[in-house]
Scaffold this active site. Sequence first.
Site, PDB file in Angstrom:
ATOM      1  N   TYR A  41      55.736 -15.917 -71.254  1.00  0.00           N
ATOM      2  CA  TYR A  41      55.748 -17.332 -71.585  1.00  0.00           C
ATOM      3  C   TYR A  41      55.584 -17.539 -73.093  1.00  0.00           C
ATOM      4  O   TYR A  41      54.771 -16.866 -73.738  1.00  0.00           O
ATOM      5  CB  TYR A  41      54.631 -18.081 -70.863  1.00  0.00           C
ATOM      6  CG  TYR A  41      54.808 -18.213 -69.365  1.00  0.00           C
ATOM      7  CD1 TYR A  41      56.001 -17.859 -68.733  1.00  0.00           C
ATOM      8  CD2 TYR A  41      53.780 -18.690 -68.565  1.00  0.00           C
ATOM      9  CE1 TYR A  41      56.155 -17.979 -67.360  1.00  0.00           C
ATOM     10  CE2 TYR A  41      53.922 -18.813 -67.185  1.00  0.00           C
ATOM     11  CZ  TYR A  41      55.098 -18.452 -66.594  1.00  0.00           C
ATOM     12  OH  TYR A  41      55.243 -18.565 -65.235  1.00  0.00           O
TER      13      TYR A  41
ATOM     14  N   GLY B  94      61.318 -29.543 -60.118  1.00  0.00           N
ATOM     15  CA  GLY B  94      61.803 -29.990 -61.424  1.00  0.00           C
ATOM     16  C   GLY B  94      61.758 -31.492 -61.609  1.00  0.00           C
ATOM     17  O   GLY B  94      62.505 -32.040 -62.421  1.00  0.00           O
TER      18      GLY B  94
END
Length: 323
Positions: A53, A215
């Site tokens: 990340y 999402g």
Amino acid sequence: MEYTHLGRSGLSVSSLCLGTMNFGPETDEPTSFDIMDAARAAGINFFDTANVYGSKLGRGATESILGRWFAQGGERREDTVLATKVYGTMSDRPNDGKLSALNIRRSLDESLKRLQTDYIDLFQFHHVDRDTPWDEIWQAMETAVAQGKILYAGSSNFAGWHIATGQAEARRRNFTGLVSEQSLYNLLKRDIEREVIPAAQANGMGILPWSPLDGGLLGGVLRKERDGSRRVSGANAEKLEKNRAAIGAYEDFAAELGHEPGDLGLAWLMHQSAVTAPIIGPRTMEQLEASLRAVDVKLDQAALRRLDEIFPGYRTAPEDYAW
């Protein structure tokens, strides 16, 4: 905040897990610190990250932000069940990726440095590695446990047969094996109900759903579209058009119950017996506060049946597609 055991382990974790993928690329460090402080104050003790990340800031950047947050002291590290992941390539070195013994050892040590801690509570395989034998993977993990660098192992994005094979190989070595599986799971995307969830439950593993609102499609997207506060594009736009009627019915049902759509989607996951904790990924304090509301949403059997009617799920294989 409620707490439950992570799979068959004795580890107690909050019913929401704070995902940190946005920390750094989307959320600046001071705001990330504020979100982590607020999550901790609300009782979230389970934080999830990954070595890769960081996106435009560079892989490892998000772990470094968590490390600087822990370094502030105040028992932040002691209060946190810390989960990170290994698999993704961190450099152009040929052995800097996947689940070889070399990469597990190297990646773990580098994550510990970035996170400014001496152990990881849950060290997860970010993806299945079809090229490395389980004996090699488990030997490396056994060594890490013996060194006190990790406490538990977990998987992410595994198929049901990967879970079954991995657990069988761990048992053969008298090793604990996997205690959790992190999978894509939400009302719109229920594929893991066929084989992954049954495999996880049979092997004493908790499910950690990522993208619990798909999402944002389960977060009131049609209402936001109407008031001009959000415009959906790309793959999500195609998915929205395909599921517009169902999403509309879902938003109407949320309004009927008196809840925000996002609260309903998270609450549904928390009502699934296989789920330990959905992974929320707030970019802002407002998004964190919205996610926390879901903890108080209670759904009766009639509400759960209605959600199954709007977004039909799957039966366990093979009955889902055979007699």
